[in-house]
Scaffold this motif. Structure first.
Motif, mmCIF file in Angstrom:
data_model
loop_
_atom_site.group_PDB
_atom_site.id
_atom_site.type_symbol
_atom_site.label_atom_id
_atom_site.label_comp_id
_atom_site.label_asym_id
_atom_site.label_seq_id
_atom_site.Cartn_x
_atom_site.Cartn_y
_atom_site.Cartn_z
ATOM 1 N N MET A 164 43.993 37.102 14.163
ATOM 2 C CA MET A 164 44.057 36.183 15.290
ATOM 3 C C MET A 164 43.235 36.740 16.438
ATOM 4 S SD MET A 164 48.131 35.359 15.193
ATOM 5 C CE MET A 164 48.023 34.325 16.625
ATOM 6 N N GLU A 165 42.955 35.881 17.383
ATOM 7 C CA GLU A 165 42.189 36.266 18.555
ATOM 8 C C GLU A 165 43.149 36.499 19.700
ATOM 9 O OE1 GLU A 165 39.345 33.620 20.813
ATOM 10 O OE2 GLU A 165 37.943 34.721 19.519
ATOM 11 N N ALA A 166 42.992 37.632 20.367
ATOM 12 C CA ALA A 166 43.861 37.984 21.468
ATOM 13 C C ALA A 166 43.025 38.414 22.652
ATOM 14 C CB ALA A 166 44.826 39.097 21.058
ATOM 15 N N LEU A 167 43.649 38.467 23.818
ATOM 16 C CA LEU A 167 42.969 38.901 25.029
ATOM 17 C C LEU A 167 43.282 40.365 25.278
ATOM 18 C CD1 LEU A 167 43.483 35.919 27.498
ATOM 19 C CD2 LEU A 167 41.391 36.598 26.328
ATOM 20 N N MET A 168 42.271 41.117 25.568
ATOM 21 C CA MET A 168 42.440 42.532 25.859
ATOM 22 C C MET A 168 41.783 42.824 27.195
ATOM 23 S SD MET A 168 41.246 45.866 23.652
ATOM 24 C CE MET A 168 42.540 45.559 22.451
ATOM 25 N N SER A 169 42.436 43.643 28.015
ATOM 26 C CA SER A 169 41.908 44.005 29.322
ATOM 27 C C SER A 169 41.479 45.455 29.300
ATOM 28 C CB SER A 169 42.967 43.779 30.413
ATOM 29 O OG SER A 169 43.273 42.403 30.523
ATOM 30 N N ASP A 170 40.281 45.692 29.763
ATOM 31 C CA ASP A 170 39.742 47.040 29.860
ATOM 32 C C ASP A 170 39.509 47.364 31.324
ATOM 33 O OD1 ASP A 170 39.711 47.171 27.126
ATOM 34 O OD2 ASP A 170 37.640 46.485 26.958
ATOM 35 N N ALA A 171 40.053 48.489 31.758
ATOM 36 C CA ALA A 171 39.797 48.936 33.117
ATOM 37 C C ALA A 171 38.360 49.416 33.219
ATOM 38 C CB ALA A 171 40.763 50.047 33.508
ATOM 39 N N VAL A 172 37.687 49.019 34.296
ATOM 40 C CA VAL A 172 36.280 49.368 34.466
ATOM 41 C C VAL A 172 36.096 49.953 35.858
ATOM 42 C CG1 VAL A 172 35.421 47.646 32.861
ATOM 43 C CG2 VAL A 172 35.740 47.029 35.244
ATOM 44 N N ALA A 173 35.131 50.849 35.947
ATOM 45 C CA ALA A 173 34.738 51.366 37.257
ATOM 46 C C ALA A 173 33.935 50.288 37.960
ATOM 47 C CB ALA A 173 33.927 52.639 37.101
ATOM 48 N N HIS A 174 34.321 49.995 39.198
ATOM 49 C CA HIS A 174 33.715 48.832 39.829
ATOM 50 C C HIS A 174 33.442 49.102 41.296
ATOM 51 C CE1 HIS A 174 32.469 44.985 38.486
ATOM 52 N NE2 HIS A 174 32.930 44.389 39.556
ATOM 53 N N THR A 175 32.789 48.129 41.907
ATOM 54 C CA THR A 175 32.399 48.227 43.313
ATOM 55 C C THR A 175 32.940 47.017 44.053
ATOM 56 O OG1 THR A 175 30.381 49.419 42.741
ATOM 57 C CG2 THR A 175 30.471 48.401 44.907
ATOM 58 N N LEU A 176 33.668 47.282 45.132
ATOM 59 C CA LEU A 176 34.130 46.211 45.999
ATOM 60 C C LEU A 176 33.160 46.080 47.167
ATOM 61 C CD1 LEU A 176 37.963 46.987 46.167
ATOM 62 C CD2 LEU A 176 36.782 45.431 44.622
ATOM 63 N N ASP A 177 33.158 44.905 47.796
ATOM 64 C CA ASP A 177 32.300 44.735 48.963
ATOM 65 C C ASP A 177 33.047 44.171 50.160
ATOM 66 O OD1 ASP A 177 32.705 42.132 48.266
ATOM 67 O OD2 ASP A 177 30.608 41.626 47.944
ATOM 68 N N GLY A 178 34.393 44.119 50.088
ATOM 69 C CA GLY A 178 35.125 43.668 51.254
ATOM 70 C C GLY A 178 36.618 43.602 51.017
ATOM 71 N N CYS A 179 37.388 43.959 52.031
ATOM 72 C CA CYS A 179 38.843 43.800 52.024
ATOM 73 C C CYS A 179 39.254 43.320 53.411
ATOM 74 C CB CYS A 179 39.558 45.110 51.692
ATOM 75 S SG CYS A 179 39.428 45.598 49.955
ATOM 76 N N GLU A 180 40.338 42.547 53.439
ATOM 77 C CA GLU A 180 40.791 41.954 54.701
ATOM 78 C C GLU A 180 42.296 42.039 54.801
ATOM 79 O OE1 GLU A 180 38.996 38.218 56.300
ATOM 80 O OE2 GLU A 180 41.023 37.441 56.044
ATOM 81 N N VAL A 181 42.772 42.478 55.977
ATOM 82 C CA VAL A 181 44.205 42.507 56.300
ATOM 83 C C VAL A 181 44.421 41.482 57.408
ATOM 84 C CG1 VAL A 181 46.137 43.894 57.088
ATOM 85 C CG2 VAL A 181 44.366 44.934 55.658
ATOM 86 N N GLN A 182 45.332 40.552 57.162
ATOM 87 C CA GLN A 182 45.538 39.440 58.092
ATOM 88 C C GLN A 182 47.015 39.289 58.406
ATOM 89 O OE1 GLN A 182 44.315 35.707 56.505
ATOM 90 N NE2 GLN A 182 44.768 34.532 58.342
ATOM 91 N N PRO A 183 47.377 39.256 59.685
ATOM 92 C CA PRO A 183 48.781 38.979 60.027
ATOM 93 C C PRO A 183 49.089 37.496 59.798
ATOM 94 C CG PRO A 183 47.473 39.207 62.017
ATOM 95 C CD PRO A 183 46.565 39.538 60.877
ATOM 96 N N LEU A 184 50.216 37.234 59.195
ATOM 97 C CA LEU A 184 50.632 35.857 58.951
ATOM 98 C C LEU A 184 51.435 35.361 60.140
ATOM 99 C CD1 LEU A 184 51.645 36.058 55.179
ATOM 100 C CD2 LEU A 184 49.459 35.372 56.171
ATOM 101 N N GLY A 185 51.284 34.097 60.411
ATOM 102 C CA GLY A 185 51.967 33.533 61.573
ATOM 103 C C GLY A 185 51.123 33.735 62.818
ATOM 104 N N GLU A 186 51.765 34.272 63.860
ATOM 105 C CA GLU A 186 51.065 34.481 65.110
ATOM 106 C C GLU A 186 50.054 35.615 64.979
ATOM 107 O OE1 GLU A 186 53.947 35.269 68.064
ATOM 108 O OE2 GLU A 186 54.922 33.305 67.954
#
Length: 941
Positions: A681-703
């Motif tokens: 059968m065909e199944a899904l497999m996840s492989d961890a990879v070394a990667h590069t991010l280009d942005g992260c954001e922290v946002q207060p919810l509400g006010e």
């Protein structure tokens, strides 16, 4: 006195003919020797002729001359043996006559001069034609008429043209669909059908001009092949590419069929159309600043067309267009779209060493010239960048412009002294309405231009005519340059106004000249040392394109050429087999792990050159397409942070605050389908990879954050040391730039939340998310609720309620409410989360009010009961329903502690009724119903 006074006389030259296989030579003129001593006997007679060697030393052996008549001097030349024309066709020799002298013994004989004799041997048709080959073979495709299928050839050994030439050929086999001409060329007289007859065999003969027939006839065999269609065979219109496959052959089974047509040059052009993918091809989907960092470019570039913002508002009036690679594209219409860079930005760009880089597309998309624009004005130069910069003690000026298919840099090292220099390039890329990357490195007097990563040398023009010196004023315009009119200039200098030209009057428009008409993106200037060539190539480099598999296997005579953008590949050769092998090694490569999916059109154009240009094949252009499939999307997972973060409020009020994500973990994985061998059968497999991010954001919810009471803190030095950018506002904190996951983890873990003294709230919620490739792939949103734990000693509580408060706050009653929080052991100064504190305070307040009212009511009833004790028994059965009250369960515990009941007051004779409740009901689910009678007595239920 001698009687023989004169020498014999003969002609000086004779022409002779002798038939092959004969020996008598016929001379012209005839051979006669004359002597003036005639008719004297002996002295006037010719006794003989002598033959001498000719000019080439020939003729002595073959020929002789005899005297036929001594008195007339007639002679005869003959060969000593029969002559062969095929051995030697011409002979030359000399002949000399001598007389008989003065007597029979030939005394005092005299000789004539030497005459030259040329003898030609006439050929006899003694040989018959002979074919060069006994059998001739050829093959032709069916259904066509050919001017020549095969040529037969016969030779004749005779020496003369009359008998050695073949006058005609003849097909002696009757009823065959072929004909032969006098040169031996055989052609078909009707289209051949391989199904009717696969091989045609017949005989041919030859005749020379003496009508001698060939000694032996020749056989001809012609094979009829099934119909042949010249062109490319094995063409696949659709080619699929799976991202991450590296290089794949585009034409693995393609080969060219010429149907036996002889060609001496083949040229094929493969074109991959990627103009609709980003800026010309598939590139890294990071921002221009991130790509510069990944390519190792020197930092310090200044963005001249930044995204509009309060800090960079000089691009707010420029229209923008969407871009598939998430970059910002600005549109210029050649008239009222101009960006005026503020002086503080221009001040940082001084110096005569700088690098100007930009993406440019002439004409643009959906850009219409204004109605005031005339046809003649479109022929003027279109200025991209115009700048006057202040150096140490002088001003320099430069402008980059386009005019037709020419790009020019006008540079003035010192506007007050030096003469300007114009650097000129003639480029097709400037006027093809496609995206191109320009990098101009100036180290005056040296200027280097890179267009799409390829270097181009300029032509220098030192004599630019009478040009007025620019004003020594620091300024920079994008999309035009300032003119001589200076309307409103003083006002703009004083107030540094950013212009929106749509509503300005016409005289003000005249202040700007050379409006640019097209699209611009990523316009940056970096002062200082110029970029190395490797960095410029990396900035432009396409991550996809055409390539050739293995150049070492390229056959002899083959040539391969690929343009800089790798969108066009040209093959050239002269051998069909080598050419077919080369075509099958043309590949498509895409080095991006997450290639941009979509269709890339393919075109194959072929040009053939044949020996017979009239019948040379013409091949139509082939069209297909390459489909880049959707790549496996990376799954960016944020974890390690609970939904709640509970800390005492004083910790948030400290100088360093509290870290929000101390145990944050970021994992990037790829999910792909695999076949399991066990189940098939065909199944899904996840492989961890070394990667590069280009942005992260922290946002207060509400006010949004209140800067007077709270703030998010991050170590700016660490962020900038990594080459990242940060935007910290009350609405969000954003960190951008291409960097590894581990770096982003360290920075996000260091983000702290701090409160001002006395500003603790009950709760605050934050949301964290990350992305890569300019937002193409985003992570899950991690929501964190921050709870501030307050100490109850800081609140005001009446001392007589302390026992009730402690009982209400017992941990056994509120274990469910405090789940998910880390609390210290319960004691007198126990603390609870903010939300629970509100509920407790409300309940305690309500309890206090009810206790006070209950005590007051009970004492009033007690006083009235003593004054009317006697009447109580008679009226005990009468109740006033208006006095019905419902008291919450805590009252019951209070009464038991105070010792208040109907029995203690001597009212045991009164009946007591209880309201039935379920056995498993909790204390909070029980109520007490108290009725007061008219005599003031009370009953509980």
């Amino acid at each position: 006195r001698s009687a023989n006074k004169h020498k014999p006389w003969i002609e000086t030259e004779y022409q002779g003919i002798v038939m092959e296989n004969d020996n008598t030579v016929l001379l012209n003129p005839p051979l006669f020797a004359l002597d003036k001593d005639a008719p004297l006997h002996y002295a006037g007679e010719i006794c003989g002729f002598r033959v001498h060697n000719g000019p080439l030393g020939s003729g002595t052996v073959q020929f002789e001359a005899v005297v036929l008549d001594r008195s007339t001097g007639e002679g005869l030349v003959r060969s000593k043996e029969p002559l062969d024309c095929e051995s030697q066709r011409e002979h030359s020799f000399t002949i000399q006559a001598y007389d008989c002298g003065e007597g029979p013994d030939g005394v005092n004989s005299k000789k004539s001069h030497k005459a030259t004799v040329h003898v030609r041997v006439n050929d006899v048709n003694e040989f018959s034609p002979v074919f060069v080959e006994r059998r001739y073979e050829a093959s032709v495709p069916e259904g066509r008429l050919f001017d020549r299928i095969v040529r037969v050839e016969a030779l004749d050994a005779d020496c003369s043209p009359q008998y050695s030439q073949i006058c005609f050929y003849d097909i002696i086999t009757p009823n065959v669909p072929f004909a032969i001409d006098n040169d031996g060329n055989i052609k078909n007289t009707e289209p051949l059908d391989s199904k009717q007859q696969h091989v045609h065999t017949f005989w041919v003969t030859a005749f020379d001009c003496g009508k001698n027939r060939a000694q032996a006839d020749a056989q001809v065999a012609i094979t009829v092949k099934p119909s042949c269609k010249p062109g490319w065979m094995g063409w696949t219109k659709r080619v699929e590419y799976t991202p991450g496959s590296g290089s794949i052959p585009l034409f693995p089974s393609l080969h060219l069929e010429t149907c036996e047509e002889t060609v001496w040059n083949i040229q094929a052009t493969v074109e991959l159309q990627t103009g609709h993918i980003g800026k010309g091809c598939d590139r890294d989907s990071y921002s221009d600043r991130s790509v510069r960092r990944l390519c190792g470019a020197v930092r310090g570039e200044v963005d001249l067309l930044p995204p509009p913002s309060p800090a960079a508002n000089w691009t707010a009036a420029l229209p923008t267009l969407p871009s598939s690679d998430s970059s910002l594209v600005f549109s210029f219409n050649g008239s009222n779209h101009v960006a005026v860079v503020p002086d503080p930005v221009v001040s940082a760009l001084s110096g005569d060493h700088f690098t100007l880089q930009l993406w440019m597309r002439r004409g643009g998309a959906n850009i219409q010239p204004t109605t005031t624009q005339t046809r003649g004005s479109r022929k003027e130069e279109e200025i991209i960048v115009c700048s006057t910069m202040k150096n140490d003690d002088s001003y320099s000026h430069y402008s980059l412009s386009v005019h037709g298919c020419r790009l020019s840099l006008f540079y003035w090292p010192d506007v007050s002294a030096a003469r300007p220099v114009k650097f000129l390039w003639k480029l097709e890329q400037v006027c093809d309405s496609e995206w191109h990357h320009l990098s101009l490195s100036v180290q005056f007097p040296s200027v280097t231009l890179y267009v799409d990563g390829v270097t181009f040398d300029p032509a220098l023009i030192h004599d630019n005519g009478a040009i007025p010196n620019p004003a020594p004023r620091q300024r920079m315009f994008i999309g035009a340059c300032w003119g001589e009119a200076q309307i409103f200039s003083e006002m703009f200098e004083r107030y540094d106004i950013i212009l929106s030209f749509q509503f300005l009057p016409l005289p003000f428009h005249m202040k700007y000249v050379g409006g640019y008409h097209g699209l611009l993106s990523g316009v940056t200037v970096r002062p200082g040392s110029v970029e190395p060539h490797s960095v410029v190539e990396c900035l432009y480099a396409c991550r996809e394109g055409l390539d050739f598999g293995d150049l070492e296997t390229l056959g002899s005579g083959m040539k391969v050429h690929v343009n800089p953008s790798q969108s066009v590949l040209v093959l050239e050769g002269d051998d069909i087999e080598s050419f077919n092998r080369a075509v099958q090694q043309v590949t498509y490569r895409n080095s991006l792990r997450f290639a941009t999916p979509g269709v890339r059109p393919l075109k194959l154009t072929t040009s053939l050159r044949c020996f017979n240009e009239e019948s040379c094949l013409t091949l139509k252009q082939l069209e297909g397409y390459l489909v880049v499939l959707q790549p496996d999307a990376p799954q960016i997972s944020l974890s390690g942070v609970g939904p709640h973060l509970a800390r005492p409020a004083p910790e948030f009020e400290g100088s360093r605050g509290v870290p929000l994500f101390p145990e944050l973990r970021i994992i990037c994985s790829l999910s792909h389908a695999v076949n399991t061998a066990a189940q098939g059968m065909e199944a899904l497999m996840s492989d961890a990879v070394a990667h590069t991010l280009d942005g992260c954001e922290v946002q207060p919810l509400g006010e949004e954050l209140n800067p007077e009471r709270e703030e998010l803190m991050v170590d700016l030095d660490v962020v900038r040391e990594r080459g990242l950018e940060i935007i910290n506002t009350t609405a969000y904190i954003a960190i951008t730039g291409a960097e590894s996951i581990s770096v982003y983890e360290d920075i996000l873990r260091s983000i702290r939340y701090r409160l001002a003294k006395g500003s603790a709230r009950f709760e605050r919620r934050f949301r964290l998310s990350c992305s890569e490739m300019n937002g193409r792939y985003t992570s899950n949103e991690l929501t964190l609720e921050v709870n501030f734990l307050h100490s109850l000693d800081s609140l005001y509580h009446p001392s007589h309620l302390l026992a009730s408060q402690q009982q209400f706050l017992h941990p056994s009653h509120h274990a469910g409410e405090l789940s998910g929080h880390t609390l210290p052991n319960p004691h007198r100064n126990s603390v609870v989360p903010g939300a629970a504190t509100v509920i407790i305070m409300v309940c305690v307040g309500f309890l206090v009010v009810m206790v006070i009212l209950g005590v007051f009511r009970i004492r009033s009833i007690h006083r009235r009961g003593e004054s009317t004790r006697g009447g109580a028994k008679e009226g005990s059965g009468q109740w006033d329903d208006s006095a019905l009250t419902i008291i919450v369960n805590p009252m019951e515990s209070y009464e038991s502690r105070m010792g208040i009941s109907a029995d203690t007051e001597g009212e045991g004779e009164e009946d007591e009724e209880a309201v039935e409740t379920p056995d498993d009901a909790s204390d909070d689910q029980r109520i007490i119903i108290k009725k007061e009678g008219r005599d003031g007595s009370a009953r509980r239920y």
